[in-house]
Design an enzyme around this catalytic site. Structure first.
Site, short mmCIF file in Angstrom:
data_model
loop_
_atom_site.label_atom_id
_atom_site.label_comp_id
_atom_site.label_asym_id
_atom_site.label_seq_id
_atom_site.Cartn_x
_atom_site.Cartn_y
_atom_site.Cartn_z
N ARG A 85 0.84 -1.20 0.00
CA ARG A 85 0.00 0.00 0.00
C ARG A 85 0.87 1.25 0.00
O ARG A 85 1.79 1.36 0.79
CB ARG A 85 -0.89 0.03 1.25
N ARG A 94 -5.33 1.42 -5.13
CA ARG A 94 -4.46 0.84 -4.10
C ARG A 94 -4.53 -0.68 -4.14
O ARG A 94 -5.53 -1.27 -4.56
CB ARG A 94 -4.83 1.35 -2.70
N ASP A 97 -6.77 -1.68 1.01
CA ASP A 97 -7.29 -0.69 1.95
C ASP A 97 -8.09 -1.46 3.00
O ASP A 97 -8.91 -2.31 2.64
CB ASP A 97 -8.21 0.28 1.19
N ASP A 99 -10.45 -0.48 6.17
CA ASP A 99 -11.07 0.62 6.90
C ASP A 99 -11.87 0.08 8.08
O ASP A 99 -12.61 -0.90 7.94
CB ASP A 99 -12.01 1.41 5.99
N1 PH2 Z 1 -12.28 2.92 -1.70
C1 PH2 Z 1 -12.07 4.21 -1.80
C2 PH2 Z 1 -12.59 5.04 -2.88
N2 PH2 Z 1 -13.47 4.34 -3.75
N3 PH2 Z 1 -14.55 2.41 -4.50
C3 PH2 Z 1 -14.82 1.10 -4.37
N4 PH2 Z 1 -15.64 0.50 -5.22
N5 PH2 Z 1 -14.24 0.35 -3.38
C4 PH2 Z 1 -13.39 0.90 -2.47
O1 PH2 Z 1 -12.88 0.18 -1.58
C5 PH2 Z 1 -13.10 2.30 -2.58
C6 PH2 Z 1 -13.71 3.02 -3.63
C7 PH2 Z 1 -11.26 4.91 -0.80
O2 PH2 Z 1 -10.91 4.16 0.26
MG MG Z 2 -11.17 3.48 2.27
MG MG Z 3 -8.40 3.51 4.33
#
Ligand code: PH2
Ligand code: MG
Ligand code: MG
Length: 166
Positions: A85, A94, A97, A99
């Site tokens: 990352r 990325r 991620d 979260d």
């Molecule tokens: N994460 C983001 C921005 N946009 N779009 C999708 N479909 N999936 C994601 O995990 C994602 C995103 C920023 O963390």
């Molecule tokens: Mg995110």
């Molecule tokens: Mg994040």
């Protein structure tokens, strides 16, 4: 013990391999028990950045009281870094991620960690897999995830039954 919901995703590299490896790394964290893993979804990029489609999934974990939400966040960031990352474009492409969507009933407004996640309630790629594994869930101040999905467009996310994180 705090029950925590995580959103994981990536849109660069070998996406499903990365997610599988991330799930193992999260499950191996001390003080963390993996409780549920959602199906995998192929999802169009959410937000203003033009980029490849993501694979996304949601995990439910139990975190021991010996770990604060910020300590947990830092462990998850280490896992992100171990999977290549980089942080260049905000909301950009990325490899991985992770979260924190919710952490118990904690409400936090420090810049490093806003809880519940400030965008979870408007993101199909979070709510749809979450609903699969945690039907009655609510986001504090926003409502039940089933109701939240009704005002979004879940047709944008596609389940990938050919891919599993187990
Ligand atoms: N994460 C983001 C921005 N946009 N779009 C999708 N479909 N999936 C994601 O995990 C994602 C995103 C920023 O963390
Ligand atoms: Mg995110
Ligand atoms: Mg994040």
């Amino acid at each position: 013990v705090s029950r925590s919901v995580l959103s994981i995703g990536g849109n660069l590299g070998e996406r499903v391999d990365t997610l599988r490896s991330a799930v193992s790394a999260i499950a191996a964290l001390s003080g963390v028990d993996l409780v549920e893993i959602s199906p995998v979804y192929e999802t169009p990029p959410w937000g203003p950045v033009e980029q490849p489609d993501f694979l996304n999934a949601v995990l439910v974990v139990e975190v021991s009281d010996t770990l604060t939400s910020l300590e947990f966040l830092h462990s998850l960031q280490t896992i992100e870094n171990q999977h290549g990352r980089t942080r260049d474009v905000h909301w950009g492409p990325r490899t991985l991620d992770i979260d924190i969507v919710t952490f118990g009933d904690e409400v936090s407004d420090v810049p490093e960690l806003v809880l519940p996640h400030p965008h979870a309630h408007e993101r199909e790629f979070v709510l749809v897999p979450w609903l699969d594994i945690d039907g009655g869930a609510e986001i504090q101040g926003r409502g039940s995830i089933g109701t939240l999905i009704e005002s979004l467009d879940p047709s944008a996310v596609t389940r990938r039954p050919d891919l599993s994180l187990r």
